[in-house]
Motif scaffolding. Sequence first.
Motif, PDB file in Angstrom:
ATOM      1  N   ARG A  42      12.843 -26.059 -39.922  1.00 15.08           N
ATOM      2  CA  ARG A  42      13.082 -24.637 -40.111  1.00 15.08           C
ATOM      3  C   ARG A  42      14.491 -24.402 -40.645  1.00 15.08           C
ATOM      4  O   ARG A  42      15.449 -25.020 -40.199  1.00 15.08           O
ATOM      5  N   GLN A  43      14.596 -23.469 -41.583  1.00 18.02           N
ATOM      6  CA  GLN A  43      15.888 -23.149 -42.185  1.00 18.02           C
ATOM      7  C   GLN A  43      16.738 -22.376 -41.185  1.00 18.02           C
ATOM      8  O   GLN A  43      16.228 -21.732 -40.277  1.00 18.02           O
ATOM      9  N   ALA A  44      18.036 -22.425 -41.389  1.00 17.09           N
ATOM     10  CA  ALA A  44      18.949 -21.663 -40.537  1.00 17.09           C
ATOM     11  C   ALA A  44      18.802 -20.171 -40.854  1.00 17.09           C
ATOM     12  O   ALA A  44      18.764 -19.768 -42.013  1.00 17.09           O
ATOM     13  N   ASP A  45      18.692 -19.364 -39.798  1.00 18.12           N
ATOM     14  CA  ASP A  45      18.465 -17.928 -39.967  1.00 18.12           C
ATOM     15  C   ASP A  45      19.763 -17.131 -40.083  1.00 18.12           C
ATOM     16  O   ASP A  45      19.714 -15.940 -40.357  1.00 18.12           O
ATOM     17  N   ALA A  46      20.895 -17.746 -39.864  1.00 12.38           N
ATOM     18  CA  ALA A  46      22.156 -17.003 -39.759  1.00 12.38           C
ATOM     19  C   ALA A  46      22.463 -16.189 -41.022  1.00 12.38           C
ATOM     20  O   ALA A  46      22.793 -14.999 -40.940  1.00 12.38           O
ATOM     21  N   THR A  47      22.351 -16.804 -42.194  1.00 10.83           N
ATOM     22  CA  THR A  47      22.686 -16.074 -43.422  1.00 10.83           C
ATOM     23  C   THR A  47      21.676 -14.971 -43.698  1.00 10.83           C
ATOM     24  O   THR A  47      22.052 -13.878 -44.127  1.00 10.83           O
ATOM     25  N   LEU A  48      20.394 -15.270 -43.432  1.00 12.58           N
ATOM     26  CA  LEU A  48      19.355 -14.260 -43.659  1.00 12.58           C
ATOM     27  C   LEU A  48      19.506 -13.098 -42.684  1.00 12.58           C
ATOM     28  O   LEU A  48      19.345 -11.935 -43.061  1.00 12.58           O
ATOM     29  N   LYS A  51      22.361 -10.950 -43.937  1.00 16.74           N
ATOM     30  CA  LYS A  51      21.948 -10.173 -45.107  1.00 16.74           C
ATOM     31  C   LYS A  51      21.054  -8.999 -44.698  1.00 16.74           C
ATOM     32  O   LYS A  51      21.200  -7.881 -45.196  1.00 16.74           O
ATOM     33  N   LEU A  52      20.146  -9.265 -43.748  1.00 16.50           N
ATOM     34  CA  LEU A  52      19.227  -8.237 -43.261  1.00 16.50           C
ATOM     35  C   LEU A  52      19.989  -7.128 -42.546  1.00 16.50           C
ATOM     36  O   LEU A  52      19.726  -5.933 -42.763  1.00 16.50           O
ATOM     37  N   LYS A  80       7.026 -11.766 -45.003  1.00 10.27           N
ATOM     38  CA  LYS A  80       7.327 -10.532 -44.274  1.00 10.27           C
ATOM     39  C   LYS A  80       7.231 -10.703 -42.769  1.00 10.27           C
ATOM     40  O   LYS A  80       7.908 -10.007 -42.024  1.00 10.27           O
ATOM     41  N   ASN A  81       6.410 -11.655 -42.303  1.00  6.84           N
ATOM     42  CA  ASN A  81       6.331 -11.884 -40.860  1.00  6.84           C
ATOM     43  C   ASN A  81       7.649 -12.446 -40.319  1.00  6.84           C
ATOM     44  O   ASN A  81       8.095 -12.075 -39.232  1.00  6.84           O
ATOM     45  N   ARG A  82       8.268 -13.323 -41.080  1.00  4.02           N
ATOM     46  CA  ARG A  82       9.558 -13.878 -40.676  1.00  4.02           C
ATOM     47  C   ARG A  82      10.633 -12.797 -40.709  1.00  4.02           C
ATOM     48  O   ARG A  82      11.461 -12.705 -39.801  1.00  4.02           O
ATOM     49  N   ARG A  88      13.306  -7.574 -35.664  1.00  2.00           N
ATOM     50  CA  ARG A  88      13.169  -7.234 -34.247  1.00  2.00           C
ATOM     51  C   ARG A  88      14.183  -7.998 -33.396  1.00  2.00           C
ATOM     52  O   ARG A  88      14.712  -7.469 -32.421  1.00  2.00           O
ATOM     53  N   GLY A  89      14.436  -9.240 -33.776  1.00  2.00           N
ATOM     54  CA  GLY A  89      15.397 -10.058 -33.042  1.00  2.00           C
ATOM     55  C   GLY A  89      16.812  -9.508 -33.099  1.00  2.00           C
ATOM     56  O   GLY A  89      17.587  -9.657 -32.150  1.00  2.00           O
ATOM     57  N   GLU A  90      17.152  -8.871 -34.196  1.00  2.00           N
ATOM     58  CA  GLU A  90      18.470  -8.265 -34.347  1.00  2.00           C
ATOM     59  C   GLU A  90      18.543  -6.894 -33.671  1.00  2.00           C
ATOM     60  O   GLU A  90      19.598  -6.288 -33.621  1.00  2.00           O
ATOM     61  N   GLY A  91      17.407  -6.400 -33.174  1.00  6.26           N
ATOM     62  CA  GLY A  91      17.392  -5.092 -32.515  1.00  6.26           C
ATOM     63  C   GLY A  91      17.473  -3.943 -33.497  1.00  6.26           C
ATOM     64  O   GLY A  91      17.913  -2.848 -33.143  1.00  6.26           O
TER      65      GLY A  91
END
Length: 126
Positions: A42-48, A51-52, A80-82, A88-91
């Motif tokens: 799995r790719q690192a989610d930090a940059t995404l 950006k989001l 779009k599911n990711r 949602r994870g970022e609140g």
Amino acid sequence: MVGPAVKRETVAHLRAVMGLSERRACCIVAVDRTTVRYVAKRQADATLREKLRELANARRRFGYRRLFVLLRQEGERSGKNRIYRLYRGEGLTVRKRRARRRAVGTRATILAEAKPNARWVSGLRA
């Protein structure tokens, strides 16, 4: 129900402490050997995530679907599911509009005084 991560740890424990082979340890735990050997890619989610969050703060009325379209236009290949999971994870949520203020109390009709030669206004004009 125990997840695959726990089963991997159990197999590793059996191999380290008891000196069992991978095959025997997997047989005892009742897990497939490919499950034990699996390494997540799995790719690192930090940059995404960053950006989001940045896009969501810039466009407060956009939900995750429209942010997904903007990310796609920037070249992001995630589904779009990711994007929804990260949203949602970022609140993050779409900001609610404040309700219009309503008049307090009941409205009463204005009664016209009945007197001689009084002019009554009707809906039709002559």
